[in-house]
Design a protein around this motif. Structure first.
Motif, short mmCIF file in Angstrom:
data_model
loop_
_atom_site.label_atom_id
_atom_site.label_comp_id
_atom_site.label_asym_id
_atom_site.label_seq_id
_atom_site.Cartn_x
_atom_site.Cartn_y
_atom_site.Cartn_z
N GLU A 1 74.47 81.18 70.56
CA GLU A 1 75.73 81.23 69.83
C GLU A 1 76.31 79.82 69.64
OE1 GLU A 1 80.07 83.45 70.46
OE2 GLU A 1 78.83 82.91 72.19
N GLU A 2 76.28 79.01 70.68
CA GLU A 2 76.83 77.66 70.56
C GLU A 2 75.97 76.79 69.65
OE1 GLU A 2 79.88 76.91 71.46
OE2 GLU A 2 79.83 79.05 71.92
N TYR B 1 75.89 82.60 59.00
CA TYR B 1 76.50 81.93 57.85
C TYR B 1 75.97 82.49 56.53
CZ TYR B 1 77.84 78.29 61.22
OH TYR B 1 78.37 77.59 62.29
N LYS C 1 77.92 74.41 61.84
CA LYS C 1 79.00 74.57 60.85
C LYS C 1 79.22 73.30 60.04
CE LYS C 1 82.71 73.35 64.08
NZ LYS C 1 83.91 73.84 64.78
N HIS D 1 85.42 78.16 65.90
CA HIS D 1 84.28 78.95 66.42
C HIS D 1 83.94 80.04 65.41
CE1 HIS D 1 81.96 81.20 69.53
NE2 HIS D 1 81.87 80.00 70.09
N THR E 1 81.10 86.04 56.71
CA THR E 1 79.85 85.94 57.45
C THR E 1 78.99 87.18 57.26
OG1 THR E 1 80.88 86.86 59.44
CG2 THR E 1 80.83 84.45 59.24
N TRP F 1 74.38 77.85 67.04
CA TRP F 1 74.72 78.27 65.68
C TRP F 1 76.09 77.74 65.27
CZ3 TRP F 1 72.84 84.04 64.83
CH2 TRP F 1 71.43 84.04 64.89
N ASN F 2 77.04 77.71 66.19
CA ASN F 2 78.35 77.16 65.87
C ASN F 2 78.26 75.67 65.55
OD1 ASN F 2 80.88 78.95 66.03
ND2 ASN F 2 79.62 79.70 67.72
N GLU G 1 86.69 75.54 61.12
CA GLU G 1 86.97 76.61 62.08
C GLU G 1 86.47 76.21 63.47
OE1 GLU G 1 88.57 79.55 61.44
OE2 GLU G 1 88.93 78.78 59.41
N ILE H 1 81.10 81.39 64.44
CA ILE H 1 80.02 82.34 64.77
C ILE H 1 80.32 82.94 66.13
CG2 ILE H 1 77.56 82.60 65.23
CD1 ILE H 1 78.26 82.04 62.28
N ASN H 2 80.53 84.25 66.13
CA ASN H 2 80.89 84.93 67.37
C ASN H 2 79.85 85.97 67.76
OD1 ASN H 2 83.52 83.71 67.90
ND2 ASN H 2 84.15 84.71 66.01
#
Length: 427
Positions: A247-248, A296, A254, A265, A207, A250-251, A263, A267-268
């Motif tokens: 954040e969510e 990403y 995926k 999660h 990332t 962006w996750n 994966e 993106i953290n």
């Protein structure tokens, strides 16, 4: 051409013979408390270690203007390190092989409260198979391996038949600007190997990372009149909630990304620091949070930064206080894009053979959701950039440790890789 089995066995035996010295050298590196801005002494030690082996030497400072002008440059702040970059160059008698960069960083993250460590964080204690200490895994064991790979070849009267550039950089934990500075200095090779602690696997995708600070201003009053003021710390928690929603989102993106969609999660967001207020009995007038978030590969840092700013701007409009006093966002460190390592390169094939010979196992690859300096060479040099290193535990945590048997295996694999990739000639 794969290595001759007899040469392969000699190289592995040479790594074994030099391993006690390699451990001692790694311990010497760990003893330097080389947190951000405090890397000058360890870089002096590295310079001497390279020079005494006869490498051509280069030591140079960061060029802020050049870094800021480059699309891969991360943001400067007052805490940006001014320590030099150190480079040692092996030049063969005759350039018949393929050139290589071996790179490692000497900067380490802060150790945190010393009383939470079993041993002092910069005391490199060995217990069984484990070497403890801040930075021992990330990545001073790899730093030492770069040097002792070359020593292993020399011990049996050989050296690479191509230029090998040993690069010791800073700012890997904060901006990646140290690695970028070697690129701007003009160092290039046919392949790059960076032995970060990757559990004896090859990083297939990585990332990008952004660092940013959000400041909220409040309206201070005496706590007896708290309802008439505005608490900046309370408002900062609401800002964190808005960032968690981003954040969510962006996750959720995926899907369709082959190295990420499996994966849970990828993106953290990390809220790494918070400070604010001046007095326990005053409603706080200010609060700052320092954040890190992943992006990403293929997503531009500028694009991601604009989305962060827009998310906070949109949230502020819905908040009774923040609508009149919107949060201020400053990007103050990593501003780096991610990368994907394309399959099928000859460099990867050579590393695969070397790994199999050293470990008796097939080389596996994986995605790691953090920053790696390999992005500089993958994105801007456009050469195979291999990130591969030893088994470790508790990186960036208490009792960080690296497996010495794993370090020995990856050092052997690296030495075999150098011998096959670069070719060898008599010293």
């Amino acid at each position: 051409m794969p290595l001759d089995p007899a040469l392969r066995d000699r190289i592995i035996a040479s790594v074994e013979a030099g391993f006690p010295d390699q451990i001692a050298h790694t311990q010497a590196l760990v003893r330097f408390p080389s947190t951000r801005g405090n890397e000058q002494a360890i870089q002096d030690f590295v310079f001497r270690s390279f020079r005494e082996r006869g490498y051509a030497m280069d030591r140079f400072a960061m060029d802020r203007a050049a870094i800021e002008a480059h699309p891969g440059g991360s943001k400067y702040s007052a805490s940006h390190s001014e320590a030099p970059i150190v480079v040692g160059i092996h030049r063969p008698k005759q350039e018949t092989g393929r050139s290589l960069i071996l790179q490692a960083h000497v900067d380490v993250v802060p150790p945190g409260p010393a009383d939470l460590w079993t041993h002092p964080p910069f005391d490199p204690v060995v217990e069984g198979d484990w070497l403890y200490g801040r930075g021992g895994a990330d990545m001073k064991a790899g730093h030492a391996a770069n040097l002792f790979v070359m020593d292993a070849l020399r011990r049996i009267g050989l050296q690479p038949a191509a230029t090998v550039t040993l690069q010791s950089v800073v700012e890997e934990e904060s901006t990646g600007n140290g690695a970028l500075m070697t690129h701007l200095r003009g160092y290039r090779a046919d392949a790059v190997l960076i032995p970060e602690p990757e559990d004896e696997k090859l990083v297939r995708a990585n990332t990008g990372v952004l660092w940013f600070q959000v400041e909220v201003r409040g309206r201070p009053v005496h706590v007896r009149e708290m309802g008439t003021g505005a608490n900046a710390i309370d408002a900062a928690y609401r800002v964190i909630g808005a960032l968690r929603e981003l954040e969510e989102r962006w996750n959720a993106r995926k899907a369709g990304r082959p190295h990420f969609e499996g994966e849970a999660h990828p993106i953290n967001l990390n809220v790494g620091r918070i400070e604010g207020g001046d007095w326990a009995s005053s409603v706080p007038a200010w609060c700052r949070i320092d954040c890190r978030i992943a992006i990403y590969p293929g997503v531009g840092a500028e694009e991601a930064a604009r989305e962060i700013e827009a998310a906070l701007r949109d949230f502020a409009r819905t908040d009774r206080f923040l609508s009149n006093s919107p949060p201020r966002v400053t990007f103050n460190g990593f501003f780096a894009e991610g990368y994907e390592l394309q399959e099928g390169s000859e460099a990867e094939a050579v590393l695969g053979r070397a790994h199999a010979a050293a470990t008796a196992e097939a080389l596996r690859s994986f995605m790691t959701a953090g920053y790696l300096d390999t992005r500089v060479h993958a994105l801007y040099d456009r050469v195979p950039a291999l990130c591969y290193g030893p088994i470790s535990e508790n990186i960036h945590g208490f009792d960080e440790r690296v497996s010495l048997s794993s370090v020995k295996r990856i050092t052997a694999a690296m030495a075999l890789f150098v011998a096959e990739w670069c070719g060898v000639e008599p010293v």
